[in-house]
Scaffold this motif. Structure first.
Motif, PDB file in Angstrom:
ATOM      1  N   ASN A  18       0.815  -1.204   0.000  1.00 29.60           N
ATOM      2  CA  ASN A  18       0.000   0.000   0.000  1.00 29.60           C
ATOM      3  C   ASN A  18       0.855   1.263   0.000  1.00 29.60           C
ATOM      4  N   ALA A  19       0.347   2.285  -0.669  1.00 25.36           N
ATOM      5  CA  ALA A  19       0.830   3.652  -0.508  1.00 25.36           C
ATOM      6  C   ALA A  19      -0.391   4.487  -0.141  1.00 25.36           C
ATOM      7  N   TYR A  20      -0.163   5.699   0.298  1.00 33.72           N
ATOM      8  CA  TYR A  20      -1.265   6.553   0.712  1.00 33.72           C
ATOM      9  C   TYR A  20      -1.031   7.988   0.226  1.00 33.72           C
ATOM     10  N   LEU A  21      -2.126   8.692  -0.005  1.00 32.86           N
ATOM     11  CA  LEU A  21      -2.077  10.107  -0.377  1.00 32.86           C
ATOM     12  C   LEU A  21      -2.954  10.865   0.606  1.00 32.86           C
ATOM     13  N   VAL A  22      -2.401  11.948   1.140  1.00 37.01           N
ATOM     14  CA  VAL A  22      -3.099  12.720   2.168  1.00 37.01           C
ATOM     15  C   VAL A  22      -3.094  14.192   1.794  1.00 37.01           C
ATOM     16  N   ASP A  23      -4.256  14.806   1.914  1.00 39.47           N
ATOM     17  CA  ASP A  23      -4.352  16.256   1.816  1.00 39.47           C
ATOM     18  C   ASP A  23      -4.243  16.793   3.238  1.00 39.47           C
ATOM     19  N   ASP A  24      -3.047  17.214   3.607  1.00 36.68           N
ATOM     20  CA  ASP A  24      -2.758  17.649   4.977  1.00 36.68           C
ATOM     21  C   ASP A  24      -2.856  19.168   5.044  1.00 36.68           C
ATOM     22  N   ASP A  25      -4.092  19.642   5.191  1.00 38.91           N
ATOM     23  CA  ASP A  25      -4.356  21.086   5.250  1.00 38.91           C
ATOM     24  C   ASP A  25      -3.796  21.791   4.021  1.00 38.91           C
ATOM     25  N   GLY A  26      -4.086  21.219   2.855  1.00 38.38           N
ATOM     26  CA  GLY A  26      -3.660  21.828   1.602  1.00 38.38           C
ATOM     27  C   GLY A  26      -2.285  21.396   1.129  1.00 38.38           C
ATOM     28  N   THR A  27      -1.587  20.576   1.893  1.00 39.58           N
ATOM     29  CA  THR A  27      -0.266  20.071   1.511  1.00 39.58           C
ATOM     30  C   THR A  27      -0.399  18.601   1.118  1.00 39.58           C
ATOM     31  N   TRP A  28      -0.205  18.318  -0.166  1.00 36.24           N
ATOM     32  CA  TRP A  28      -0.351  16.945  -0.641  1.00 36.24           C
ATOM     33  C   TRP A  28       0.850  16.120  -0.200  1.00 36.24           C
ATOM     34  N   THR A  29       0.572  15.034   0.499  1.00 38.81           N
ATOM     35  CA  THR A  29       1.610  14.190   1.082  1.00 38.81           C
ATOM     36  C   THR A  29       1.451  12.766   0.574  1.00 38.81           C
ATOM     37  N   LEU A  30       2.488  12.276  -0.109  1.00 43.68           N
ATOM     38  CA  LEU A  30       2.535  10.881  -0.547  1.00 43.68           C
ATOM     39  C   LEU A  30       3.274  10.081   0.515  1.00 43.68           C
ATOM     40  N   ILE A  31       2.698   8.948   0.903  1.00 41.73           N
ATOM     41  CA  ILE A  31       3.311   8.106   1.930  1.00 41.73           C
ATOM     42  C   ILE A  31       3.659   6.759   1.320  1.00 41.73           C
TER      43      ILE A  31
END
Length: 224
Positions: A18-31
């Motif tokens: 798995n990988a994940y994508l997060v919208d962290d208060d407007g900051t796109w974060t790929l995990i």
């Protein structure tokens, strides 16, 4: 395939990891970043949600392993800082090779030719570091620099390979794929007291949990 787990949190299912994508208060974060051959799937998944891989503002790595960093150097258009635990940093950037005197390290070295070091800037993270809404928690055992990330704001725990989902439950990283199972045990037992309660449990393998993730982690730790 990209599926939304919670508001602002997406699961990129790479068929086995798995990988994940997060919208962290407007900051796109790929995990995490899958296997080397997953680059097109990751780019397509990120494009579906964020427009393109160029929208990614940062990458958080849970650890150095072929199936979690493999596609980093192949993500065309990625221009973002990459964060990784200090003890795994030398392996990722090619300063040192994993140790031959450890069964997991020897395997990492054997498949290391498949992993290219990323071109972008790589920064080390320490236990307690804050990256956006995520707090980094050093949780060694699976690898020396394995790191768990928790966001109270997003009610999400990024658990990497400290645990995996098996038949609807979280189970610890086993000996065959761990540097040190004593460290796995110690990390797992300590984490519930360090982390805020969270709903989504996002581990590296198996189906992530949308709800009740913290309770499942605590149950796993209590039974280990």
């Amino acid at each position: 395939m990209c599926r939304q787990l919670r508001e602002h949190v997406w699961w990129i299912d790479l068929s086995g990891v798995n990988a994940y994508l997060v919208d962290d208060d407007g900051t796109w974060t790929l995990i995490d970043a899958g296997m080397p051959w997953h680059h097109e799937e990751i780019q397509q998944a990120v494009a579906e949600v964020a427009g393109s891989i160029a929208a990614v503002d940062r990458v958080l790595l849970t650890h150095y392993d072929l199936d979690h960093v493999g596609a980093l150097a192949r993500l065309d258009g990625l221009d973002a800082p990459i964060y990784v635990g200090r003890a795994d940093y030398p392996f990722l950037v090619g300063q040192h090779k994993p140790p031959l005197n450890n069964h997991k390290g020897a395997f990492q070295r054997a498949v290391g030719w498949l992993v290219d070091s990323p071109d972008g800037p790589v920064e080390t993270i320490e236990d307690g570091d804050q990256i956006g809404s995520f707090t980094a928690h050093h949780a060694p055992g699976h690898t020396p620099g394995h790191t768990v990330y928790a966001s109270e704001t997003l009610s999400t725990g990024i658990l990497g390979d400290l645990v995996r989902e098996d038949d609807g439950e979280l189970v610890p990283s086993p000996y065959v794929i761990s540097y040190d199972t004593d460290d796995v045990r110690d990390s797992l037992r300590a984490l519930p007291d360090e982390l805020p309660a969270f709903e989504a449990a996002c581990q590296g393998h198996g189906v992530p949990f949308r709800e009740g993730g913290y309770d499942r982690l605590r149950e796993c730790a209590a039974g280990y």
